[in-house]
Each structure stands twice: as structure tokens, then as C-alpha cells.
Design an enzyme around this catalytic site. Structure first.
Site, PDB file in Angstrom:
ATOM      1  N   LYS A 173       0.865  -1.181   0.000  1.00  0.00           N
ATOM      2  CA  LYS A 173       0.000   0.000   0.000  1.00  0.00           C
ATOM      3  C   LYS A 173       0.898   1.226   0.000  1.00  0.00           C
ATOM      4  O   LYS A 173       1.811   1.345   0.824  1.00  0.00           O
ATOM      5  CB  LYS A 173      -0.864  -0.028   1.254  1.00  0.00           C
ATOM      6  CG  LYS A 173      -1.484   1.295   1.635  1.00  0.00           C
ATOM      7  CD  LYS A 173      -2.449   1.083   2.769  1.00  0.00           C
ATOM      8  CE  LYS A 173      -2.723   2.353   3.524  1.00  0.00           C
ATOM      9  NZ  LYS A 173      -3.760   2.208   4.515  1.00  0.00           N
TER      10      LYS A 173
HETATM   11  C1  R5P Z   1      -2.006   5.002   8.089  1.00  0.00           C
HETATM   12  O1  R5P Z   1      -0.936   4.647   8.509  1.00  0.00           O
HETATM   13  C2  R5P Z   1      -3.091   4.099   8.087  1.00  0.00           C
HETATM   14  O2  R5P Z   1      -2.588   2.825   7.812  1.00  0.00           O
HETATM   15  C3  R5P Z   1      -4.289   4.363   7.160  1.00  0.00           C
HETATM   16  O3  R5P Z   1      -4.955   3.172   7.037  1.00  0.00           O
HETATM   17  C4  R5P Z   1      -3.934   4.844   5.794  1.00  0.00           C
HETATM   18  O4  R5P Z   1      -3.290   6.061   5.855  1.00  0.00           O
HETATM   19  C5  R5P Z   1      -5.133   4.861   4.823  1.00  0.00           C
HETATM   20  O5  R5P Z   1      -6.056   5.735   5.194  1.00  0.00           O
HETATM   21  P1  R5P Z   1      -6.293   7.127   4.450  1.00  0.00           P
HETATM   22  O6  R5P Z   1      -7.015   6.798   3.181  1.00  0.00           O
HETATM   23  O7  R5P Z   1      -7.117   7.894   5.416  1.00  0.00           O
HETATM   24  O8  R5P Z   1      -4.951   7.743   4.165  1.00  0.00           O
END
Ligand code: R5P
Length: 270
Positions: A173
Site C-alpha cells: 500500500k
Molecule cells: C495510516 O498509517 C493508516 O494505515 C491508514 O490506514 C492509511 O493512511 C489509509 O487511510 P487514508 O485513506 O485515510 O490515508
């Protein structure tokens, strides 16, 4: 790849399209009660029918998600820092793989801080998680966390994502950036994008569309869904982009339609 590993991955990357809409609600692991996540159970209940997987911590899973819920769980295994501390990379693996198995996780996840003060320990944590995941057939999603002083460009994100894949992560990710194709084309495992900070709905949809067009297999989105003025509208719109290949305009209409129909329903109630 053995059957169990393949089966778990196929619960997340839907076989019909090979793509996924992960709903990320793990923010509290370093942010505490994040806007929109004060009551996680209430926030996610209407979103679950449209999410392919749910990314969260064990504490929130146990207390906020009924055990009867039929959704693949991506369990956050790392933690140890907080927004009150300067160095967010100061975290380590804190959950055992045995507990992930007891919680019936379909995948496990941790952050890797490439180029950060804790690069070595977080990458070693990732590699150890991969060792454990391989032992039990559980895929690992590596999260490329970006330090405050780092640039989110294709050079950095490509480097960080590739290193995670080299260490054995089964999915990565990362963040969308200009020249994102360079990132996805040099990472040999499926890549999803985080949504990042809340932006206007259309901008988040533009980003999701571009990421898919440039090789991402989906999104792991949080704030741009649960902080939207129509969370259900947003997840439906993102889902249509990821799985149905709709345009940004078509997706935006889905979001607007949902928002309008909810407003009409609440007017009727009054
Ligand atoms: C951050 O470290 C977290 O893992 C969140 O899950 C990630 O940032 C994804 O969320 P967002 O779409 O709010 O950035």
C-alpha cells in the site's frame, strides 16, 4: 504459493475483477480518536456492504465489529508511536501471528519507514511478519509510511514499495503520485493506494481513477470515505471506479445521488 495463501488473497482481491476496495479504519493506532472514527462500529456499519476488506487494529476489531460480520480482515500488527511523539517511525510489531489467526485475519499489515530513523527495525519487522505469514499462509500488506521530511514522489514511493516487495510483502500500500505508473511497473506484487488526507470528493475520485489506470489493483481508503459528507456515496463511487471501470464523472454522480437520497429521506422523517 500454497492454497491457504492464495485463498486468503482471493478473499481480498476479488477474483471477478482482480481488484479491491479496502476500507481503512486503523488510524487510531497512532492518532487516537480520529475525526469520523470516534465510534468506529457506528461509522463502518453502513459501509461494510460495499467494502471488500477492512483494515484495523485488534482492539477495534474485538470491540467494534460483531464476530458474525462477513468481511475479510486486514489486521494491523505494528504500533508503538503516537502523534504526540516527533518520530512516527518509532514502532514495531506488537501482535503475534497466532493472535491474527485466532482473530481469523485474512491478511496482516505493518508500516515500513524507508529512509526514516527506524528504517532497519521497521523493515526487519516487515520481513519477520512475512516469515510468519509464509509459515501459516497469511499474506502481508506492507504500508509505505512517509516521514514528514520526505517527498511523496515516484522516485521515493517506487523505491519504498519495491523494497517492501523485495522483502516478501504480498501486497503493497502506497500513495498516489505524479508518474505513478513508474511505481506500479517496478513492483512485482499488487499495489493499492491510500486515500491520504481528506480532499474534496471529486479530487479523491480523480485520484482513485488515475491510480487504477496506472496499474493499482485498488484502494485502501479511509478519511476520504468516512470523513465525507456522504460516506456511503463515496464508497459506492470508489467501488464503481475500482470494479466497474466507470469514469470520474459517472462515479461523482453516484456519490451525489446517494447524498441526495439520504437528504430526502431525512427530510421525510422530520
Ligand atoms: C495510516 O498509517 C493508516 O494505515 C491508514 O490506514 C492509511 O493512511 C489509509 O487511510 P487514508 O485513506 O485515510 O490515508
Amino acid at each position: 504459493m500454497d492454497w491457504g495463501m492464495k485463498n486468503r488473497i482471493s478473499r481480498i482481491l476479488k477474483p471477478e475483477t482482480g481488484k479491491t476496495v479496502m476500507l481503512a479504519v486503523d488510524h487510531g493506532y497512532f492518532q487516537g480518536p480520529t475525526t469520523g472514527l470516534k465510534n468506529v462500529g457506528k461509522t463502518i456499519a453502513p459501509l461494510l456492504p460495499y467494502a471488500d476488506a477492512l483494515m484495523l487494529t485488534r482492539g477495534i476489531l474485538r470491540t467494534q465489529v460483531p464476530a458474525e460480520t462477513d468481511i475479510p480482515i486486514i489486521l494491523r500488527m505494528s504500533g508503538g508511536s503516537s502523534v504526540l511523539f516527533d518520530d512516527l517511525s518509532d514502532e514495531e510489531i506488537q501482535v503475534t501471528v497466532e493472535e491474527a489467526i485466532r482473530l481469523n485475519a485474512s491478511a496482516i499489515t505493518c508500516s515500513a519507514f524507508v529512509g526514516g530513523a527506524n528504517q532497519r527495525s521497521t523493515l526487519t519487522g516487515l520481513a519477520k511478519l512475512v516469515n510468519e505469514g509464509e509459515r501459516y499462509g497469511i499474506p502481508v500488506l506492507a504500508v509505505t509510511a512517509v516521514g514528514k521530511d520526505m517527498v511523496r514522489d515516484s522516485r521515493y514511493l517506487g523505491l519504498a514499495s519495491r523494497i517492501c516487495a523485495e522483502l516478501g510483502a504480498h501486497m503493497v500500500k502506497t500513495y498516489y503520485c505524479e508518474g505513478f505508473k513508474k511505481v506500479t511497473s517496478s513492483v512485482p506484487v499488487p499495489v493499492v493506494i491510500a486515500g491520504g488526507k481528506k480532499t474534496p470528493e471529486k479530487d479523491a475520485l480523480i485520484k482513485a481513477r488515475a491510480a487504477i489506470d496506472e496499474g493499482a489493483v485498488g484502494v485502501d481508503m479511509g478519511r476520504n470515505i468516512f470523513q465525507s459528507d456522504s460516506p456511503v456515496g463515496m464508497i459506492k463511487a470508489v467501488r464503481a471506479i475500482v470494479h466497474e471501470g466507470v469514469s470520474v464523472d459517472e462515479a461523482y454522480k453516484i456519490y451525489q445521488g446517494e447524498k441526495r437520497s439520504k437528504a430526502a429521506k431525512s427530510r421525510k422523517k422530520k
